[in-house]
Design a protein around this motif. Structure first.
Motif, short mmCIF file in Angstrom:
data_model
loop_
_atom_site.label_atom_id
_atom_site.label_comp_id
_atom_site.label_asym_id
_atom_site.label_seq_id
_atom_site.Cartn_x
_atom_site.Cartn_y
_atom_site.Cartn_z
N PRO A 188 0.83 -1.20 0.00
CA PRO A 188 0.00 0.00 0.00
C PRO A 188 0.86 1.24 0.00
O PRO A 188 2.00 1.24 0.47
CB PRO A 188 -0.79 -0.13 1.32
CG PRO A 188 0.08 -0.98 2.19
CD PRO A 188 0.77 -1.93 1.28
N LYS A 238 -3.55 9.88 8.01
CA LYS A 238 -3.79 8.56 8.57
C LYS A 238 -5.12 8.43 9.28
O LYS A 238 -5.65 7.35 9.40
CB LYS A 238 -2.65 8.18 9.50
CG LYS A 238 -1.37 7.95 8.71
CD LYS A 238 -0.20 7.56 9.55
CE LYS A 238 1.00 7.36 8.63
NZ LYS A 238 2.17 6.87 9.20
N CYS A 256 -12.86 -2.16 -2.93
CA CYS A 256 -11.91 -1.51 -2.02
C CYS A 256 -10.56 -2.20 -1.98
O CYS A 256 -9.61 -1.69 -1.37
CB CYS A 256 -12.51 -1.46 -0.61
SG CYS A 256 -14.00 -0.44 -0.50
N THR A 262 -9.80 -5.04 -0.46
CA THR A 262 -9.53 -5.56 0.88
C THR A 262 -9.79 -7.05 0.94
O THR A 262 -10.44 -7.63 0.07
CB THR A 262 -10.40 -4.84 1.93
OG1 THR A 262 -11.79 -5.10 1.64
CG2 THR A 262 -10.14 -3.34 1.92
N SER A 308 -7.55 4.84 8.25
CA SER A 308 -6.50 4.36 7.36
C SER A 308 -5.50 3.46 8.06
O SER A 308 -4.99 2.51 7.47
CB SER A 308 -5.77 5.55 6.73
OG SER A 308 -6.66 6.32 5.96
N ASP A 309 -5.19 3.75 9.33
CA ASP A 309 -4.25 2.92 10.09
C ASP A 309 -4.74 2.89 11.54
O ASP A 309 -4.62 3.87 12.28
CB ASP A 309 -2.83 3.49 10.01
CG ASP A 309 -1.80 2.53 10.62
OD1 ASP A 309 -2.19 1.66 11.43
OD2 ASP A 309 -0.61 2.65 10.28
N PHE A 332 -7.00 -1.53 8.72
CA PHE A 332 -7.75 -0.57 7.92
C PHE A 332 -9.24 -0.86 8.07
O PHE A 332 -9.68 -2.02 8.13
CB PHE A 332 -7.36 -0.68 6.44
CG PHE A 332 -8.29 0.05 5.52
CD1 PHE A 332 -8.23 1.44 5.39
CD2 PHE A 332 -9.26 -0.63 4.79
CE1 PHE A 332 -9.10 2.12 4.55
CE2 PHE A 332 -10.13 0.05 3.94
CZ PHE A 332 -10.05 1.42 3.82
N ASP A 346 -9.03 -4.48 6.33
CA ASP A 346 -7.83 -5.14 5.84
C ASP A 346 -6.83 -5.26 6.98
O ASP A 346 -6.96 -4.59 8.02
CB ASP A 346 -7.21 -4.37 4.67
CG ASP A 346 -6.50 -5.30 3.69
OD1 ASP A 346 -6.18 -6.45 4.08
OD2 ASP A 346 -6.25 -4.89 2.55
N GLN A 395 -3.65 -4.53 6.60
CA GLN A 395 -2.58 -3.58 6.36
C GLN A 395 -3.19 -2.21 6.07
O GLN A 395 -4.30 -2.11 5.56
CB GLN A 395 -1.70 -4.03 5.20
CG GLN A 395 -2.44 -4.37 3.92
CD GLN A 395 -1.53 -4.96 2.88
OE1 GLN A 395 -0.36 -4.56 2.76
NE2 GLN A 395 -2.03 -5.90 2.09
N ARG A 440 -4.27 1.30 4.50
CA ARG A 440 -4.55 1.74 3.13
C ARG A 440 -5.49 2.93 3.21
O ARG A 440 -5.91 3.35 4.28
CB ARG A 440 -5.13 0.62 2.28
CG ARG A 440 -6.46 0.10 2.76
CD ARG A 440 -7.04 -0.95 1.81
NE ARG A 440 -6.22 -2.13 1.69
CZ ARG A 440 -5.59 -2.48 0.55
NH1 ARG A 440 -5.70 -1.72 -0.53
NH2 ARG A 440 -4.87 -3.58 0.50
N SER A 441 -5.84 3.46 2.05
CA SER A 441 -6.76 4.59 1.99
C SER A 441 -7.61 4.46 0.74
O SER A 441 -7.12 4.02 -0.31
CB SER A 441 -5.99 5.92 1.97
OG SER A 441 -6.88 7.01 1.94
#
Length: 320
Positions: A2, A10, A56, A58, A105-106, A127, A148, A150, A152-153
């Motif tokens: 990503p 974030k 998305c 994901t 996002s995180d 995410f 997800d 990890q 992401r955005s």
């Protein structure tokens, strides 16, 4: 991998203090009126979460409904070992109150979710993006969300797709509720018509020479001396006369009680026959005539005889 994000990007969710809190009792009443909690999986909802995950990018997507103390997953892709979680662990309890896509996002950088059990342990969510499911009454029910493992955005097109999918979920909920209400109304109508059938027989058929059956939302008078046989069909029975077949919602026991006992006999768990219509018996099969007057023996219908009914049947026949 990503894309890397700067610190300002974030956390893209609204602040919790800005979320509008609905009346919880009213919200729960609306949710439960859908009669969907703890219902089996349905393809329409499963397809929507697959589409959300695809759009998305994901590995996880859910249709999550927020009950009083839990979030329950109506559709689940990627978290199949969970059917629900405690509401305290639900990202969706916040997302459903947002007036737009709620995106984290995180999760490890968001104070609201850093210690969430779904973040600090399996499945290690990093995410989250959820769009609220809002009923026609304007009350939030839950979300369709993409998750997800990890960070992401989403881009603008993906966010718009999530808004559309949320509306589709609500549309399917409404269709499902309408179908259930229609089925319930149909059951009520069947009950009323059955009562009318019973009342009609009480008023007009004291000698059991006639019965009234429901056909296309009306009651039809059927003379019992025109009935050849009756056949069970699940929750319904078929009544065969010389000219017509009537399919009615009833049981064999109910119908047997309405027919003249001296003229009809139960010959099988699925069949009642008019004794006067039996033309012959061979082994465990009888032939029942189909016609009227001089045509009564044309193309007779074979009807099985159940072993437990055979002795009683033979005792009623005038054997020599």
């Amino acid at each position: 991998m990503p894309p890397k994000m700067n610190t300002a990007a974030k956390i893209t969710r609204p602040s919790v203090s800005s979320l509008q809190q609905p009346d919880e009792n009213e919200r729960l009443e609306v949710l439960r009126n859908y009669q969907i909690l703890d219902s089996p999986p349905e393809k329409a909802f499963d397809d929507l979460v697959r589409l959300a995950a695809y759009i998305c990018g994901t590995t996880i997507s859910l249709v999550s409904l927020i009950d009083a103390e839990r979030q329950w997953f109506k559709a689940n892709l990627g978290l199949e070992r969970f059917s629900e979680t405690h509401r305290d662990a639900a990202f969706c309890q916040y997302a459903m109150l947002s007036d737009d896509v709620f995106e984290v996002s995180d999760t490890t950088l968001d104070p609201l979710f850093q210690q969430n059990p779904l973040v600090v342990s399996n499945p290690n969510i990093r995410f989250y993006a959820g769009a609220a499911l809002v009923s026609p009454e304007g009350l939030p029910l839950g979300t369709i969300c993409a998750l997800d493992t990890q960070p992401r955005s989403l881009n603008d097109q993906q966010r718009e797709a999530m808004r559309i999918l949320a509306r589709e979920v609500v549309a399917h909920l409404e269709l499902r509720r309408a179908r259930l209400q229609l089925e319930q109304e149909q059951q009520k109508l069947e009950g009323l018509l059955r009562m009318a059938n019973n009342a009609a027989e009480t008023m007009f058929v004291g000698s059991r020479n006639e019965i009234f059956v429901k056909q296309d939302h009306k009651l039809v008078r059927v003379h019992t001396n025109d009935i050849r046989y009756v056949e069970a069909l699940g929750d319904y029975v078929n009544i065969y006369t010389s000219r017509e077949r009537y399919t009615v919602y009833s049981t064999m026991k109910e119908l047997e009680a309405k027919l003249p006992l001296r003229e009809f006999a139960r010959v099988h768990r699925k069949y009642i026959v008019c004794l006067d219509r039996i033309t012959s018996i061979e082994g465990d099969i009888m032939l029942v005539d189909n016609g009227r007057g001089t045509d009564r023996q044309v193309n007779p219908t074979p009807v099985p005889i159940g072993n437990s009914y055979k002795a009683a049947l033979l005792s009623r026949l005038n054997l020599i």
